[in-house]
Design a protein around this motif. Structure first.
Motif: not given
Length: 147
Positions: A20-21, A109
């Protein structure tokens, strides 16, 4: 008969994702400072694909694999010449993140990215990376549209 060729600058930008980065670049450039994605110019006789792999290696130290073209932005620069930016996404890469003279690199994020100072107009490019129904941004005088 109208001219069918014109001078053009070809560039790329790549959103590198790990879970999710997203890897973001805080640019040192006084002309276009702020957070953006790494990328750069396509060199003469270089394919778009090869150029994004080379630029990401130069700016981040990472070797990306299978970058996916997700869109393009076009506008006219201060010389009234067409400027194209090919937008890529890469989820496969190897190596260690190594900053370059371009600026500091940080994993964030999407939410964190949106809370920081972005490079001028970069917020208008982001929907192309996150919305599969969009693939083009056109800036032409007063026109700024996503398609």
């Amino acid at each position: 008969m109208s001219k069918r060729t014109e001078p053009v600058t070809l560039t790329n930008m790549c959103m590198i994702q790990a879970q999710n980065k997203i890897l973001v670049l805080d640019r040192n450039d006084p002309v276009w400072p702020g957070l953006t994605f790494p990328g750069g110019h396509v060199e003469a006789h270089e394919s778009f694909h090869d150029s994004v792999i080379r630029e990401i290696k130069e700016e981040t130290g990472l070797t990306i694999a299978d970058p996916k073209l997700v869109g393009v932005k076009q506008f006219y620069d201060h010389n009234h010449e067409r400027y194209l930016v090919f937008f890529y996404v890469a989820t496969k890469f190897s190596g260690k993140v190594t900053p370059s003279e371009e600026g500091k690199l940080t994993w964030m994020t999407k939410k964190q990215l949106l809370q920081h100072k972005l490079a001028y107009n970069f917020d208008r490019d982001l929907p192309i990376y996150f919305d599969q129904n969009l693939s083009e941004r056109i800036l032409d005088g007063k026109r700024d549209e996503l398609f």
